[in-house]
Design an enzyme around this catalytic site. Sequence first.
Site, mmCIF file in Angstrom:
data_model
loop_
_atom_site.group_PDB
_atom_site.id
_atom_site.type_symbol
_atom_site.label_atom_id
_atom_site.label_comp_id
_atom_site.label_asym_id
_atom_site.label_seq_id
_atom_site.Cartn_x
_atom_site.Cartn_y
_atom_site.Cartn_z
ATOM 1 N N SER A 147 0.873 -1.184 0.000
ATOM 2 C CA SER A 147 0.000 0.000 0.000
ATOM 3 C C SER A 147 0.902 1.223 0.000
ATOM 4 C CB SER A 147 -0.854 0.012 1.267
ATOM 5 O OG SER A 147 -1.464 1.276 1.427
ATOM 6 N N TYR A 161 -1.579 -0.546 10.256
ATOM 7 C CA TYR A 161 -1.786 -1.094 8.899
ATOM 8 C C TYR A 161 -0.622 -0.673 8.007
ATOM 9 C CZ TYR A 161 -3.656 -1.371 4.109
ATOM 10 O OH TYR A 161 -3.821 -1.610 2.767
HETATM 11 P P1 NAP Z 1 -11.332 -5.871 -0.014
HETATM 12 O O1 NAP Z 1 -12.289 -5.337 -1.030
HETATM 13 O O2 NAP Z 1 -11.633 -5.681 1.426
HETATM 14 O O3 NAP Z 1 -11.146 -7.447 -0.306
HETATM 15 C C1 NAP Z 1 -10.327 -8.183 0.550
HETATM 16 C C2 NAP Z 1 -10.325 -9.626 0.111
HETATM 17 O O4 NAP Z 1 -9.460 -10.339 0.991
HETATM 18 C C3 NAP Z 1 -11.686 -10.291 0.205
HETATM 19 O O5 NAP Z 1 -11.816 -11.182 -0.877
HETATM 20 C C4 NAP Z 1 -11.604 -11.060 1.509
HETATM 21 O O6 NAP Z 1 -12.369 -12.255 1.504
HETATM 22 C C5 NAP Z 1 -10.142 -11.429 1.547
HETATM 23 N N1 NAP Z 1 -9.641 -11.680 2.888
HETATM 24 C C6 NAP Z 1 -9.672 -10.883 3.975
HETATM 25 N N2 NAP Z 1 -9.110 -11.490 5.007
HETATM 26 C C7 NAP Z 1 -8.711 -12.702 4.571
HETATM 27 C C8 NAP Z 1 -8.066 -13.794 5.177
HETATM 28 N N3 NAP Z 1 -7.713 -13.771 6.470
HETATM 29 N N4 NAP Z 1 -7.807 -14.889 4.424
HETATM 30 C C9 NAP Z 1 -8.162 -14.953 3.123
HETATM 31 N N5 NAP Z 1 -8.795 -13.940 2.490
HETATM 32 C C10 NAP Z 1 -9.053 -12.834 3.217
HETATM 33 O O7 NAP Z 1 -9.856 -5.319 -0.248
HETATM 34 P P2 NAP Z 1 -9.168 -4.600 -1.525
HETATM 35 O O8 NAP Z 1 -9.436 -3.146 -1.407
HETATM 36 O O9 NAP Z 1 -9.510 -5.316 -2.748
HETATM 37 O O10 NAP Z 1 -7.644 -4.811 -1.146
HETATM 38 C C11 NAP Z 1 -6.874 -5.900 -1.629
HETATM 39 C C12 NAP Z 1 -5.448 -5.731 -1.157
HETATM 40 O O11 NAP Z 1 -4.953 -4.458 -1.621
HETATM 41 C C13 NAP Z 1 -5.269 -5.727 0.345
HETATM 42 O O12 NAP Z 1 -4.055 -6.374 0.676
HETATM 43 C C14 NAP Z 1 -5.202 -4.252 0.688
HETATM 44 O O13 NAP Z 1 -4.504 -4.024 1.884
HETATM 45 C C15 NAP Z 1 -4.464 -3.699 -0.526
HETATM 46 N N6 NAP Z 1 -4.692 -2.282 -0.741
HETATM 47 C C16 NAP Z 1 -5.946 -1.787 -0.985
HETATM 48 C C17 NAP Z 1 -6.114 -0.413 -1.167
HETATM 49 C C18 NAP Z 1 -7.456 0.214 -1.418
HETATM 50 O O14 NAP Z 1 -7.552 1.465 -1.358
HETATM 51 N N7 NAP Z 1 -8.506 -0.535 -1.706
HETATM 52 C C19 NAP Z 1 -5.008 0.438 -1.096
HETATM 53 C C20 NAP Z 1 -3.750 -0.096 -0.853
HETATM 54 C C21 NAP Z 1 -3.601 -1.465 -0.673
HETATM 55 P P3 NAP Z 1 -13.761 -12.415 2.307
HETATM 56 O O15 NAP Z 1 -14.576 -11.188 1.974
HETATM 57 O O16 NAP Z 1 -14.322 -13.674 1.757
HETATM 58 O O17 NAP Z 1 -13.392 -12.487 3.729
#
Ligand code: NAP
Length: 252
Positions: A147, A161
Amino acid sequence: MKPVPLTLITGASRGIGAATARLLAARGHDLALNYARDAGSAQALEAELRAAHPGQRFLALQADVADEAQVLAMFTRIDAELGRLNGLVNNAGIVVPAQRLAQMDMARWQRLFAVNVFGTLLCSREAARRMSTRQGGAGGAIVNLSSRAAKLGSPGIYADYAASKGAVDSLTVSLGRELIGEGIRVNGVRPGIIETEIHADSGTMDLLPAATAGIPIQRLGRAEEVAEAIAWLLSDAASYTVATTLDVAGGR
Ligand code: NAP
């Protein structure tokens, strides 16, 4: 003949993981689609991809990436039902409610680091055991989701985080340099603020419009834009890119 790419995406049930699954499927990957809680969304994605790409294989797999026994069981099912893995996207990650340091407790830190850091370590270890040319594998590629918070910090919102993603960046450097000699390229992607449901989990949804003003490109990112970077890093087009993390953050 080059084998069909077989890639595990952790956290594929929604957001960046689901967008990456759609893109990689369109580029010919067979996919293991991991999720933690939302079986309905993961199975719907599996059905969507099977209908759109007949002849390719897609398998939704439940496992909490922070739980070693569940991760081992997931990899065993991949071995048995899909074959030898050559790609891993360490995408599963969580945020925590926005808090200042004084409010935070140990349970929050333990869960955050268990998912974001130990989950990345566990899945990388299991993937490397299968990909490593030193252990009879055919090589492969790993992409870690970091991130921009790892570099910018997240004061007053989620310093913890940001630190967990700093650890992911560090793993990308170490594992990238360690595993390249075994035919495995490890890189990372550092997204800025991307429009996904993750922000509802931290209670920061209402901060997003103001945050947009601080992004040089003047808008939030889309999951599909992050997926493009992940797909490139996984592909042979990135063959000389090793142990580095790419910002996908609109200039932020
Ligand atoms: P999201 O919409 O919250 O989706 C998270 C995914 O991870 C969901 O499919 C969830 O599955 C799964 N998950 C959560 N905990 C888990 C666990 N313990 N074991 C296996 N699966 C798990 O998140 P996103 O925004 O797409 O983010 C994806 C990645 O990008 C993350 O690592 C996040 O930190 C990073 N990121 C995101 C942003 C942003 O602004 N969105 C920015 C920087 C970095 P379930 O729903 O089935 O639990």
